[in-house]
Design a protein around this motif. Structure first.
Motif, PDB file in Angstrom:
ATOM      1  N   ASP A  23     -23.213 -13.028 -53.917  1.00  0.00           N
ATOM      2  CA  ASP A  23     -21.754 -12.947 -53.823  1.00  0.00           C
ATOM      3  C   ASP A  23     -21.150 -14.315 -53.499  1.00  0.00           C
ATOM      4  OD1 ASP A  23     -19.245 -11.220 -53.556  1.00  0.00           O
ATOM      5  OD2 ASP A  23     -19.293 -12.210 -51.604  1.00  0.00           O
ATOM      6  N   ALA A  24     -21.781 -15.038 -52.552  1.00  0.00           N
ATOM      7  CA  ALA A  24     -21.289 -16.373 -52.180  1.00  0.00           C
ATOM      8  C   ALA A  24     -21.389 -17.326 -53.370  1.00  0.00           C
ATOM      9  CB  ALA A  24     -22.083 -16.916 -50.994  1.00  0.00           C
ATOM     10  N   ARG A  25     -22.472 -17.211 -54.114  1.00  0.00           N
ATOM     11  CA  ARG A  25     -22.673 -18.081 -55.267  1.00  0.00           C
ATOM     12  C   ARG A  25     -21.625 -17.810 -56.346  1.00  0.00           C
ATOM     13  NH1 ARG A  25     -25.558 -18.859 -60.062  1.00  0.00           N
ATOM     14  NH2 ARG A  25     -26.775 -20.789 -60.135  1.00  0.00           N
ATOM     15  N   GLU A  26     -21.423 -16.524 -56.654  1.00  0.00           N
ATOM     16  CA  GLU A  26     -20.442 -16.170 -57.680  1.00  0.00           C
ATOM     17  C   GLU A  26     -19.040 -16.614 -57.271  1.00  0.00           C
ATOM     18  OE1 GLU A  26     -20.888 -12.005 -58.260  1.00  0.00           O
ATOM     19  OE2 GLU A  26     -22.660 -12.205 -59.563  1.00  0.00           O
ATOM     20  N   SER A  27     -18.726 -16.441 -55.984  1.00  0.00           N
ATOM     21  CA  SER A  27     -17.416 -16.861 -55.484  1.00  0.00           C
ATOM     22  C   SER A  27     -17.264 -18.377 -55.581  1.00  0.00           C
ATOM     23  CB  SER A  27     -17.251 -16.403 -54.026  1.00  0.00           C
ATOM     24  OG  SER A  27     -16.032 -16.858 -53.490  1.00  0.00           O
ATOM     25  N   ALA A  28     -18.338 -19.110 -55.224  1.00  0.00           N
ATOM     26  CA  ALA A  28     -18.289 -20.576 -55.282  1.00  0.00           C
ATOM     27  C   ALA A  28     -18.139 -21.064 -56.719  1.00  0.00           C
ATOM     28  CB  ALA A  28     -19.549 -21.163 -54.651  1.00  0.00           C
ATOM     29  N   VAL A  29     -18.861 -20.443 -57.643  1.00  0.00           N
ATOM     30  CA  VAL A  29     -18.765 -20.838 -59.057  1.00  0.00           C
ATOM     31  C   VAL A  29     -17.354 -20.603 -59.575  1.00  0.00           C
ATOM     32  CG1 VAL A  29     -19.531 -20.288 -61.394  1.00  0.00           C
ATOM     33  CG2 VAL A  29     -21.212 -20.497 -59.552  1.00  0.00           C
ATOM     34  N   SER A  30     -16.794 -19.432 -59.255  1.00  0.00           N
ATOM     35  CA  SER A  30     -15.435 -19.121 -59.691  1.00  0.00           C
ATOM     36  C   SER A  30     -14.433 -20.118 -59.104  1.00  0.00           C
ATOM     37  CB  SER A  30     -15.076 -17.695 -59.258  1.00  0.00           C
ATOM     38  OG  SER A  30     -13.753 -17.376 -59.620  1.00  0.00           O
ATOM     39  N   THR A  31     -14.604 -20.441 -57.815  1.00  0.00           N
ATOM     40  CA  THR A  31     -13.710 -21.404 -57.162  1.00  0.00           C
ATOM     41  C   THR A  31     -13.838 -22.785 -57.798  1.00  0.00           C
ATOM     42  OG1 THR A  31     -13.820 -20.218 -55.058  1.00  0.00           O
ATOM     43  CG2 THR A  31     -13.163 -22.536 -54.979  1.00  0.00           C
ATOM     44  N   ALA A  32     -15.081 -23.202 -58.044  1.00  0.00           N
ATOM     45  CA  ALA A  32     -15.321 -24.534 -58.609  1.00  0.00           C
ATOM     46  C   ALA A  32     -14.719 -24.668 -60.005  1.00  0.00           C
ATOM     47  CB  ALA A  32     -16.825 -24.812 -58.654  1.00  0.00           C
ATOM     48  N   ILE A  33     -14.909 -23.654 -60.824  1.00  0.00           N
ATOM     49  CA  ILE A  33     -14.352 -23.700 -62.178  1.00  0.00           C
ATOM     50  C   ILE A  33     -12.826 -23.747 -62.119  1.00  0.00           C
ATOM     51  CG2 ILE A  33     -14.076 -22.388 -64.319  1.00  0.00           C
ATOM     52  CD1 ILE A  33     -16.945 -21.405 -63.973  1.00  0.00           C
ATOM     53  N   GLY A  34     -12.251 -22.975 -61.195  1.00  0.00           N
ATOM     54  CA  GLY A  34     -10.797 -22.998 -61.034  1.00  0.00           C
ATOM     55  C   GLY A  34     -10.300 -24.370 -60.610  1.00  0.00           C
TER      56      GLY A  34
END
Length: 305
Positions: A38-49
């Motif tokens: 969950d932390a990884r998916e959230s971080a990836v989404s944040t980074a792409i944004g």
């Protein structure tokens, strides 16, 4: 407590602690993985944004600042703008400057390329940056993601393609005297816009949450075990009394009282069945006594003759 009653207690109670242990074991193995995913998916989404936002900002800067500066001619876009009285940052330099301002935050931004300007010619791509460059050149619409530990902290590194989206950028890069490459075309991948997001704090919070969940399971499990044990004894006690009564009746002690006849549940039904057994046993005993008395009377009558 008899062996039978002990067995009943174990049969009723044992599944609860076994389920508790199983739940704790599953939680220990699954929860940390779920939290990390969950932390990884959230971080990836944040980074792409964040990367998309910076590309938008740079596009705006290129269109509404650099274009007007070049047309005016009084200012000069340069990577060395800080030492120039009439210099302003190039779009790529603008990203680098912003990255330095954000360096103390948990989110790091960088723009890397195998074709750096002379002021960054001594910088070499690390393994991630080289792999990201190779991947994004082949798939510029994708993102390149890796987990890495940097300076003792766990980061998610996300790279997206930095492409030549405007003809003005292409012309600028191809015409500069210090350009490392002068044959750029529209939509070429110029570099990798990388965003690093720290997730160790999220993992630490997730670990605390995981521990709280496990403690909660143990507390609830303990309560359920106690309740189940109490209910088991409530069931075992009348069953034990019923077993003892049936044993006494089977041994001919028909005066034995049958317990739990007043209960309106399964125990009461069992008691009624035992009561019928007792009545039948008493009737059989009465018939046997009557038959014995008749035999004795017959023998006495035969002796008198």
């Amino acid at each position: 407590m008899t062996k039978i009653s002990k067995s009943i207690v174990w049969m009723l109670v044992l599944p609860v602690p076994l389920l508790i242990v199983l739940s704790v074991v599953i939680s220990l193995f699954i929860l940390p993985q779920m939290i990390k995913i969950d932390a990884r998916e959230s971080a990836v989404s944040t980074a792409i944004g964040i990367a998309d936002q910076f590309k938008t900002i740079r596009g705006y800067y290129t269109k509404n600042v650099i274009k007007k500066v070049l047309a005016d001619g009084n200012l000069k876009p340069s990577f060395d703008h800080k030492t120039m009285e009439n210099g302003i940052p190039l779009p790529a330099t603008f990203i680098h400057d912003m990255s330095e301002l954000l360096a103390e935050k948990d989110t790091r931004i960088s723009l890397t390329s195998p074709y750096p300007f002379p002021n960054r010619a001594d910088r070499e791509l690390d393994d991630y940056q080289q792999a990201a460059w190779d991947f994004l050149n082949a798939s510029p619409g994708e993102s390149f993601v890796q987990d890495q530990v940097i300076e003792g902290r766990e980061y998610i590194r996300v790279g997206i393609a930095d492409t030549m989206v405007a003809q003005g950028c292409v012309n600028c890069h191809n015409s500069r005297a210090d350009t490392p490459k002068d044959d750029w075309k529209l939509d070429d991948v110029r570099g990798v816009l990388e965003v690093n997001v720290a997730i160790d704090d999220q993992l630490a919070r997730g670990s605390v949450l995981s521990n709280k969940i496990i403690v909660g399971i143990l507390i609830v499990g303990g309560i359920l075990t106690a309740v189940t044990l109490l209910l088991a004894f409530k069931v075992v006690s009348p069953v034990k009394q019923m077993t003892e009564a049936m044993t006494d009746i089977a041994h001919g002690e028909i005066e034995t009282d049958v317990p739990s006849l007043d209960l309106k549940n399964e125990i009461g039904l069992m008691a009624q069945a035992v009561q019928v057994f007792k009545i039948n046993a008493a009737e059989n005993k009465r018939l046997e006594q009557a038959a014995e008395e008749e035999r004795q009377a017959q023998r006495a009558s035969d002796e008198e003759r």
